[in-house]
Write an enzyme that holds these catalytic residues in place. Structure first.
Site, mmCIF file in Angstrom:
data_model
loop_
_atom_site.group_PDB
_atom_site.id
_atom_site.type_symbol
_atom_site.label_atom_id
_atom_site.label_comp_id
_atom_site.label_asym_id
_atom_site.label_seq_id
_atom_site.Cartn_x
_atom_site.Cartn_y
_atom_site.Cartn_z
ATOM 1 N N HIS A 1 3.406 2.929 12.570
ATOM 2 C CA HIS A 1 2.475 4.041 12.800
ATOM 3 C C HIS A 1 3.026 5.133 13.707
ATOM 4 C CE1 HIS A 1 -1.321 1.358 11.864
ATOM 5 N NE2 HIS A 1 -0.440 1.392 10.862
ATOM 6 N N ASP B 1 3.356 -6.306 3.466
ATOM 7 C CA ASP B 1 2.920 -5.228 4.361
ATOM 8 C C ASP B 1 3.278 -5.562 5.805
ATOM 9 O OD1 ASP B 1 1.767 -2.956 5.406
ATOM 10 O OD2 ASP B 1 -0.284 -3.701 5.280
ATOM 11 N N HIS C 1 0.829 -1.209 0.000
ATOM 12 C CA HIS C 1 0.000 0.000 0.000
ATOM 13 C C HIS C 1 0.864 1.260 0.000
ATOM 14 C CE1 HIS C 1 0.254 0.965 4.402
ATOM 15 N NE2 HIS C 1 0.213 -0.341 4.576
ATOM 16 N N GLU D 1 -4.944 1.943 2.377
ATOM 17 C CA GLU D 1 -5.067 0.768 3.235
ATOM 18 C C GLU D 1 -5.227 1.184 4.693
ATOM 19 O OE1 GLU D 1 -3.634 -2.340 6.036
ATOM 20 O OE2 GLU D 1 -2.762 -0.380 5.639
ATOM 21 N N GLU D 2 -4.532 2.235 5.104
ATOM 22 C CA GLU D 2 -4.454 2.570 6.515
ATOM 23 C C GLU D 2 -5.778 3.017 7.121
ATOM 24 O OE1 GLU D 2 -2.228 1.753 8.347
ATOM 25 O OE2 GLU D 2 -0.251 1.898 7.433
ATOM 26 N N ASP E 1 6.173 0.814 6.759
ATOM 27 C CA ASP E 1 4.728 0.620 6.578
ATOM 28 C C ASP E 1 4.160 1.709 5.683
ATOM 29 O OD1 ASP E 1 2.158 -0.352 6.892
ATOM 30 O OD2 ASP E 1 1.851 0.617 8.825
#
Length: 457
Positions: free
Chosen positions: A423, A353, A279, A325-326, A291
């Site tokens: 994140h 991922d 992503h 995606e997130e 990520d």
């Protein structure tokens, strides 16, 4: 005698196929480790563009940059697939402190959860009640929760070797905590960051209010693990302390964005499609290197490796860099919807991922025959220390493609350090190792090669 000759012919065919496969896989690893491009691509994506939250200028820049890379590869087709994505903005930096007595405060690091509403203009101050689970809210009831900030402090289980399992065991409090706490009159939510180590990096992530009316939604933020420990200890010493936090995030109308797609057309079975992807969006903290910048460049590298080694696929190999995606999965959903509408025949999808760390193997979502076929290739991966082949989840973006025929798989690197970065402001390019990243790309290319060569059952 005739039966013996048949057996000898079959053995000879198997030996030749094994030799061919070993040579091709060796070529893929050799080129990735000596001339791989992914690390350079990631450097630009991370340090020149940065965090790529859906709907942001940086997300659009990432679309344009990765499309230009695919355009320059000499693929058979490159295109952008339109998709509407949510636009949430963080606003000015968040601020929080623990007030143990009037005028006596300790600052703590927080970050708003993705999709959260803002605090009131002047911030929010209230007493705090600590819980370990959503179930605990029900046991406490409205009388003990109303007017307070709920502090979800369930830590990831450090005894679990699979860190994604530890993550899954806590993610509900981040995703649904605000919606559930609001039902009992809470005025805000603070969630312990999903991180296995103690540090000062708050980890954001998606949250949802479910069906909660807009006017009744309460602000939600993640607190660093060090901050969570301090808050919990202070509460034990003095349950009457207050927490202040201020955040200025907001949700805006959906905006236009794109999945970035490129393909090499199959020479024998072009109607059978193999997808490899990651992503392209990330959170706005850090630069999204692990990520999922890593997964994107590895996926593009698969096609680059085939071109560089002169391998001509039998089936159509398609790279898809999914958007959103997130905080919505709009890209993966849109891709699958169009694929089904066009009646495209997807036989295999592989997603990266889980970070750019040393590859260990794959999780595989397949019927027994296809799973056994992939297991039969284990010996081809052993020289590269790839040993994990287990049934499991393929990935979020390829999940919408699932039907009763397709095989889904996820690259599984070593995950022990992944949640140090996930994140957070700590997800930056300097934490990605070039060799590990390129090993992952070669591992993905090797499995795609084998699926392309032998098909699925």
């Amino acid at each position: 005698m005739k039966q013996l000759l048949v057996i000898l012919v079959l053995l000879s065919t198997q030996i030749n196929a094994q030799d061919r496969d070993e040579k091709q896989i060796k070529a893929l690893y050799h080129h990735a480790l000596t001339e791989g491009s992914g690390y350079g691509w990631l450097h630009h994506l991370s340090t020149k563009i940065g965090g790529r939250l859906s709907g942001s200028l940086q997300a659009q820049q990432a679309v344009e940059y990765t499309k230009s890379l695919l355009d320059n590869m000499g693929l058979d087709k490159v295109w952008l697939q339109p998709v509407k994505v949510p636009k949430w903005v963080r606003g000015t930096p968040e601020f929080a402190y623990i007030e143990s007595a009037p005028g006596i405060t300790n600052n703590v690091a927080i970050r708003a959860l993705g999709g959260s509403v803002a605090t009131p203009f002047g911030g929010l101050k209230a007493e705090v009640i600590e819980v370990k689970s959503i179930e605990a809210l029900k046991n406490l009831g409205r009388e003990k929760i109303e007017g307070k900030i709920v502090f979800f402090n369930r830590a990831m289980d450090p005894s679990l070797i699979d860190t994604f399992q530890a993550y899954s065991g806590c993610a509900d409090q981040r995703y649904s905590g605000a919606a559930e706490a609001g039902k009992y009159g809470a005025v805000g939510v603070i969630v312990r960051s999903l991180n296995l180590r103690l540090d000062d990096f708050p980890h954001t992530g998606a949250m949802s209010y479910g069906n909660t009316p807009v006017a009744e939604r309460i602000p939600a933020a993640a607190i660093s693990t060090n901050g969570a420990e301090l808050l919990s200890t202070t509460l034990k010493l003095n349950p009457s302390i207050k927490l202040y936090f201020k955040q200025n995030c907001k949700n805006l109308p959906d905006v236009d964005s794109y999945n970035v797609i490129g393909e090499i057309k199959g020479s024998t079975h072009p109607e059978e499609i193999i997808v490899v992807g990651g992503h392209l969006d990330s959170w706005d903290l850090g630069d999204g290197s692990h990520d999922d910048g890593a997964g994107c460049v590895q996926s593009m590298e698969v096609l680059q490796l085939f071109k560089a080694t002169g391998y001509k696929p039998k089936r159509t190999i398609r790279v898809v860099l999914f958007m959103n995606e997130e905080n919505g999965l709009r890209g993966g959903t849109a891709y699958a919807k169009e694929a089904f509408a066009k009646k495209e025949r997807h036989i295999f999808a592989l997603e990266s991922d889980s970070g750019g760390f040393t590859p260990r193997g794959f999780t595989i979502d397949a019927n027994e025959k296809n799973y056994e076929q992939i297991l039969s290739w284990k010996n081809l991966f052993e020289p590269y220390l790839i040993h994990l082949f287990q049934k499991g989840y393929g990935g979020a973006d390829i999940g919408p493609l699932k039907d009763d025929r397709i095989v889904l798989a996820g690259l599984r690197p070593d995950t022990q350090r992944y949640f140090d970065h996930h994140h957070s402001d700590n997800d930056t390019f300097e934490h990605v190792n070039q060799r590990e990243l390129h090993l992952g790309a070669a591992t993905m290319a090797s499995l795609v090669y084998l699926i392309d060569t032998y098909g699925i059952k």
